[in-house]
Design an enzyme around this catalytic site. Structure first.
Site, short mmCIF file in Angstrom:
data_model
loop_
_atom_site.label_atom_id
_atom_site.label_comp_id
_atom_site.label_asym_id
_atom_site.label_seq_id
_atom_site.Cartn_x
_atom_site.Cartn_y
_atom_site.Cartn_z
N GLY A 91 -0.60 -3.84 3.29
CA GLY A 91 -0.44 -2.58 3.43
C GLY A 91 -1.52 -2.33 5.04
NE ARG B 111 11.49 -6.42 -8.91
CZ ARG B 111 11.07 -5.39 -8.27
NH1 ARG B 111 10.29 -4.74 -8.84
NH2 ARG B 111 10.27 -6.25 -6.92
CE1 TYR C 28 33.91 11.24 16.18
CE2 TYR C 28 35.89 10.07 16.97
CZ TYR C 28 34.83 11.51 16.53
OH TYR C 28 35.86 12.85 17.20
CE1 TYR D 170 -0.97 -16.01 -1.98
CE2 TYR D 170 -0.47 -15.60 -0.15
CZ TYR D 170 -0.65 -16.33 -1.29
OH TYR D 170 -0.44 -17.95 -1.43
CB SER E 111 3.42 4.06 -8.18
OG SER E 111 4.54 3.82 -7.64
CB THR F 110 -6.88 -13.69 2.79
OG1 THR F 110 -7.65 -14.20 1.76
CG2 THR F 110 -6.48 -12.23 2.15
CG ASN G 233 0.23 7.50 -0.09
OD1 ASN G 233 1.19 7.55 0.14
ND2 ASN G 233 -0.48 6.80 0.14
CB CYS G 234 4.89 9.99 2.69
SG CYS G 234 4.31 8.18 2.80
CE LYS H 104 32.25 7.61 26.80
NZ LYS H 104 32.40 8.16 28.41
C1 LIG Z 1 -0.70 12.52 3.54
C2 LIG Z 1 -0.40 10.79 4.21
C3 LIG Z 1 1.00 11.12 4.51
C4 LIG Z 1 2.07 9.57 4.97
N1 LIG Z 1 2.75 10.06 5.46
C5 LIG Z 1 3.92 8.60 5.54
C6 LIG Z 1 4.99 8.81 6.12
O1 LIG Z 1 6.20 10.06 6.19
N2 LIG Z 1 5.39 7.27 6.29
C7 LIG Z 1 5.28 6.24 6.41
O2 LIG Z 1 5.81 5.16 6.67
N3 LIG Z 1 3.56 6.24 6.02
C8 LIG Z 1 2.90 7.41 5.49
N4 LIG Z 1 2.09 7.63 5.88
C9 LIG Z 1 1.32 5.97 5.43
C10 LIG Z 1 1.21 5.49 4.09
O3 LIG Z 1 1.02 6.17 2.99
C11 LIG Z 1 0.28 4.55 4.35
O4 LIG Z 1 0.77 3.69 5.06
C12 LIG Z 1 0.60 3.43 2.79
O5 LIG Z 1 0.53 3.83 1.49
C13 LIG Z 1 -0.37 2.41 2.55
O6 LIG Z 1 0.13 1.41 1.61
P1 LIG Z 1 -1.32 0.90 1.81
O7 LIG Z 1 -1.41 0.32 -0.53
O8 LIG Z 1 -2.33 -0.47 2.39
O9 LIG Z 1 -2.59 1.95 0.85
P2 LIG Z 1 -2.71 3.00 -0.42
O10 LIG Z 1 -1.12 3.96 -0.77
O11 LIG Z 1 -3.91 4.11 1.13
O12 LIG Z 1 -3.22 3.01 -2.06
C14 LIG Z 1 -4.77 1.64 -1.24
C15 LIG Z 1 -5.25 2.13 -2.87
O13 LIG Z 1 -6.45 1.65 -3.03
C16 LIG Z 1 -6.71 1.99 -3.45
N5 LIG Z 1 -9.04 1.29 -3.23
C17 LIG Z 1 -9.36 0.67 -2.85
N6 LIG Z 1 -10.22 0.29 -2.76
C18 LIG Z 1 -10.61 0.40 -3.82
C19 LIG Z 1 -11.56 -0.88 -4.81
N7 LIG Z 1 -12.60 -1.21 -4.65
N8 LIG Z 1 -11.14 -0.61 -5.78
C20 LIG Z 1 -9.93 -0.21 -7.06
N9 LIG Z 1 -9.25 0.71 -5.81
C21 LIG Z 1 -9.35 1.10 -4.83
C22 LIG Z 1 -7.18 3.50 -2.97
O14 LIG Z 1 -8.06 4.54 -4.02
C23 LIG Z 1 -5.84 3.58 -2.79
O15 LIG Z 1 -5.04 4.04 -4.55
C24 LIG Z 1 1.14 8.87 4.88
C25 LIG Z 1 -0.30 8.37 4.65
C26 LIG Z 1 -0.99 9.88 3.87
C27 LIG Z 1 -2.49 9.96 3.83
#
Ligand SMILES: Cc1cc2nc3c(=O)[nH]c(=O)nc-3n(C[C@H](O)[C@H](O)[C@H](O)COP(=O)(O)OP(=O)(O)OC[C@H]3O[C@@H](n4cnc5c(N)ncnc54)[C@H](O)[C@@H]3O)c2cc1C
Length: 807
Positions: free
Chosen positions: A280, A21, A425, A277, A38, A271, A41-42, A433
């Protein structure tokens, strides 16, 4: 410009879309190890439980659609192996293309976190899973389809573990949760977690707290989960949910700076290398309240960081990340649990002075259908009122309140800001309240000294002989359960009965949730009493926090009432909190003829328990209870006798036992007797004194400071019940082991099981204060749920008993 992103889910995909964007002309390569990008996972636990029926709904975008819309080169099933920050290249590996390098101008790391999988014996057995991504989900789902409606053990009582517990119950599985801490949900305080314990156990989830898994073993095709206390749980499936660790390997090998816990970044999400950078779960940042390194491990902060990083990558470092205070919410069956900032236990650990307030109010106007009690805990600076943290637990409205409180905490606001917040309210949404305004007023009263409070733990551990404890609820509420040693002077009688309240001892007053206690406190202070404290959170919080954890083994999602619908009166007690529903029930039952029934619908989660106790004490029949979406339905049949309103158990039917000895055989006999008596509905109290205290010591005790004599006693005395000897034929411990072996072979319960059964049956354990002081035994060394008391406590119980045994 060419941007390469590693990790294509929350942080990675958000950053990629934002980069596009901001810069239509750049080249963006998104590298993702898994098959999907995308995705939600939640939402994974809800797909496993069948709440989300369609797997495709988990995918916010397919790689092809994402690539087309944002003109991004999406490479799934491609793993980044290493980064050369000097050459500005990433080496990647793909099943089809093999290994190759990709150059970048700017690199963004979003590799997330890895679930912890400890190397315990047997960890490789079939049926032991972790849950992080879609592939894990598919494996779990396929396994469950092969083992429908069986037994699961979840190791770890965090947010994901409990969401899985709910979903597995939903899918028809029997679930046990094993947790090393004394409570589930580490980010909230014990008292608030105690409501979650009840919600879990009332849905049939078995809780094993303060227990660690030592190993797994094959148990005839199932999995034996061996716990630290010697117990083995047998399950078909085990889900490890004991946390995650930031995925820092790539960064580490690339020579990027790591912090204490994750990849180190500055406020621009940059970093130690200016062209790299990171965002997550993999990064650590400075916590806005503690200024310490912190991991948020939440989706909201990952998305926010991704936007900040993308802005800084394209425009140069101009946008700072403000940090996260861990604002989180989860649903556990009907309950919503929400938290932001620092709970009391974290403040205590850091040595930060704080005070707290706990209040319970209706989620919206009580007269409008569907209102539920909402409990709010605030932690704050006792002098300035700076808000440190907030926790909300309830069936409705916790989510919106926590968001408002999080805003105040994050902006350095105070308790005054909580009072001053302006909310929309109308009866279906709130009260004039609002619950958080009330929380703010109560916190304000604590700070300005107009409402000195005592916290539930302080009262539990206090020497009751040294204070006057007054329950200012109605006599009907008092009859349903009260704190040991309390006298009942209802609020409206307090002025008339003031002569009964002595001046020579400090006074603690309490009511159901704290409001009537506060009014009574003001009356007493206004009439010259100087040391009057109100129990924070009232009886509701105290009883929840001190109640033993008992699983409802016979839980069925729907308990059909055996009554014919036409013969049942319907009573709506929604929106009323205790004692409202009970008073309505009593009025209705009084007007009914014997044998007829009433079905009461209430939103007070404690109502089924209160209704059962009320039925037992009034000679009516408790027919059934069911719960759906937080609505409690209880069916009561009027008894043929005239209700007395008095407890059915005459006080003199109680039994007391003095456990003086720590002989294994005597201890077993004591608990056999206690269990037998409790089974007949009698109240049983056991007074543990001198050597008897060894019978109720925890096996895994916390470290406590002891003086020389205390250390000497610890060294000489048995450390727990497992070290007790027989009174005869012990033969240096051989006889004890033989006795335990024979009991096991003959299917007789072990001492520890009998003891637990007694606690579960409500047998009162009183530890002798004098002996504890003498031997230097701290309360934390004794089992949870033990009351500390003096001779007077025992004598009071003995006077109300018809059997008193000295063992
Ligand atoms: C079951 C579950 C439920 C959750 N529920 C909640 C919730 O209700 N509320 C909330 O706030 N958070 C929740 N979370 C946490 C939330 O999903 C994470 O905080 C968030 O996804 C983090 O985002 P991220 O991009 O850092 O990592 P991720 O979303 O985990 O993405 C990281 C990606 O990097 C890829 N990767 C890693 N290493 C490499 C590599 N060397 N080469 C290529 N790809 C790589 C992985 O395959 C993965 O797909 C939940 C997590 C899980 C597992």
């Amino acid at each position: 410009m060419k941007y390469v992103i590693i990790g294509g889910v929350a942080g990675g995909a958000t950053a990629a879309a934002r980069l596009r964007r901001l810069d239509e002309k750049c080249e963006i390569v998104l590298i993702e190890k898994g098959q999907h990008i995308s995705y939600a996972n939640c939402g994974l636990p809800y797909y496993i439980g069948g709440v989300i029926a369609d797997r495709d709904r988990l995918f916010v975008q397919t790689p092809a659609a994402f690539s087309k819309r944002f003109n991004i080169d999406v490479r799934t099933e491609t793993e980044a192996l290493c980064i050369d920050t000097k050459l500005k290249t990433v080496t990647v590996s793909n099943g089809v293309r093999g290994m190759y390098t990709e150059s970048y101008d700017k690199l963004l790391l979003a590799p997330g976190a890895l679930p912890v999988r400890p190397q315990l014996p047997g960890i490789g057995l079939d049926g032991i899973f972790t849950l992080r991504n879609v592939a894990d989900t598919d494996r779990i789902k396929a396994f469950m389809e092969g083992h429908p409606g069986r037994k699961a053990v979840i190791v770890g009582g965090g947010f994901i573990g409990l969401e899985m517990a709910e979903n597995l119950v939903h899918a028809g599985w029997t679930v046990s949760v094993v947790e090393m801490a004394p409570q589930v949900l580490a980010p909230i305080d014990y008292s608030m977690a105690s409501f979650v314990h009840q919600e879990l156990t009332s849905h049939g989830v078995e809780l094993h707290l303060e227990k660690a898994v030592k190993s797994f073993e094959n148990a005839g095709g199932s999995i034996g989960v061996n716990l630290s206390d010697g117990q083995t749980l047998v399950a078909d499936m085990v889900l490890l949910s004991i946390g995650v660790r930031p995925n820092t390997k790539l960064a580490e090998v690339a020579g990027l700076k790591l912090g204490k816990r994750g990849i180190s970044v500055n406020e621009y999400m940059q970093t130690s290398n200016p062209d790299v950078y990171a965002v997550g779960d993999a990064v650590e940042f400075v916590h806005p309240l503690t200024a310490e390194p912190w991991l948020s491990l939440l989706a909201g902060p990952a998305n926010r960081q991704a936007r900040v990083a993308a802005d800084n990558i394209v425009k140069g470092n101009s946008e700072s990340y403000e940090g996260s205070i861990g604002t989180a919410v989860a649903k556990v069956f009907g309950l919503t649990i929400a938290t932001a900032g620092l709970p009391a236990k974290q403040l205590k650990q850091r040595g930060i002075a704080y005070a707290s307030s706990t209040t319970t109010s209706a989620s919206h106007a009580g007269y409008y259908p569907g209102s539920f009690p909402l409990t709010t805990k605030l932690t704050f600076d006792p002098h300035t009122g700076r808000l440190y943290g907030a926790q909300c637990v309830g069936h409705d409205g916790a989510d919106k309140r926590i968001d408002q409180l999080a805003l105040i905490i994050k902006h350095g606001g105070t308790v005054r800001d909580v009072m001053a917040i302006e909310q929309a309210y109308a009866p279906p949404f709130s009260s004039a309240k609002d619950p958080i305004a009330i929380a703010g007023y109560v916190a304000g009263n604590i700070i300005n000294g107009s409402m000195p409070v005592v916290y539930w733990r302080e009262l539990r551990d206090a020497d009751r002989q040294k204070l006057t404890l007054i329950d200012v609820r109605t006599k009907e509420e008092f009859a349903l359960g009260a704190i040991d040693g309390a006298i009942n002077i209802p609020l409206d009688d307090i002025r008339d009965r003031i002569g009964e309240i002595p001046h020579d001892k400090p006074i603690v007053v309490y009511c159901a949730v704290g409001l009537r206690g506060y009014l009574a406190q003001r009356i007493l202070l206004g009439r010259g009493y100087s040391h009057v404290r109100n129990l924070s959170g009232g009886y509701k919080l105290y009883s929840s926090a001190t109640r033993p954890i008992v699983t409802v083994k016979s839980y069925k999602p729907e308990m059909a009432s055996p009554e014919k619908p036409s013969t049942i009166l319907r009573l709506d007690a929604c929106g009323l909190s205790c004692p409202g529903p009970i008073i309505k029930l009593k009025q209705t039952v009084d007007s009914m003829s014997p044998g007829s029934s009433v079905e009461v619908t209430a939103t007070d989660p404690g109502f089924p328990r209160d209704a059962r106790a009320w039925c037992e004490s009034t000679g009516n029949s408790f027919v059934s209870a069911s719960e759906a979406d937080g609505l409690q339905k209880v069916v009561v049949r009027k008894g043929s006798g005239v209700p007395t309103g008095q407890p059915a158990l005459a006080p003199q039917r109680n039994k007391t036992l003095i456990m003086f000895s720590d002989d294994l055989d005597r201890a077993i006999a004591t608990f056999v007797l206690a269990n037998g008596a409790a089974a007949t509905g009698t109240k049983v109290s056991i007074f543990f004194t001198f050597w008897g205290l060894n019978v109720i010591k925890k096996e895994h005790k916390p470290r406590v400071r002891k003086d020389f004599f205390g250390r000497m006693f610890s060294w000489m005395l048995p450390s727990s019940s497992r070290k007790l000897h027989l009174s005869q034929m012990s033969f240096c411990g051989l006889g004890d082991r033989l006795m335990r072996f024979i009991m096991r072979r003959k299917g007789i319960e072990q001492l520890e099981d009998l003891r637990q059964a007694a606690m579960d049956a409500g047998v009162e354990f009183i530890a002798c204060q004098m002996t504890m002081d003498m031997m230097g035994i701290a309360k934390e060394e004794l089992l949870d749920g033990v009351t500390v008391g003096g001779v007077a406590t025992y004598m009071q119980r003995a006077e109300q008993a018809n059997v008193n045994l000295f063992i």
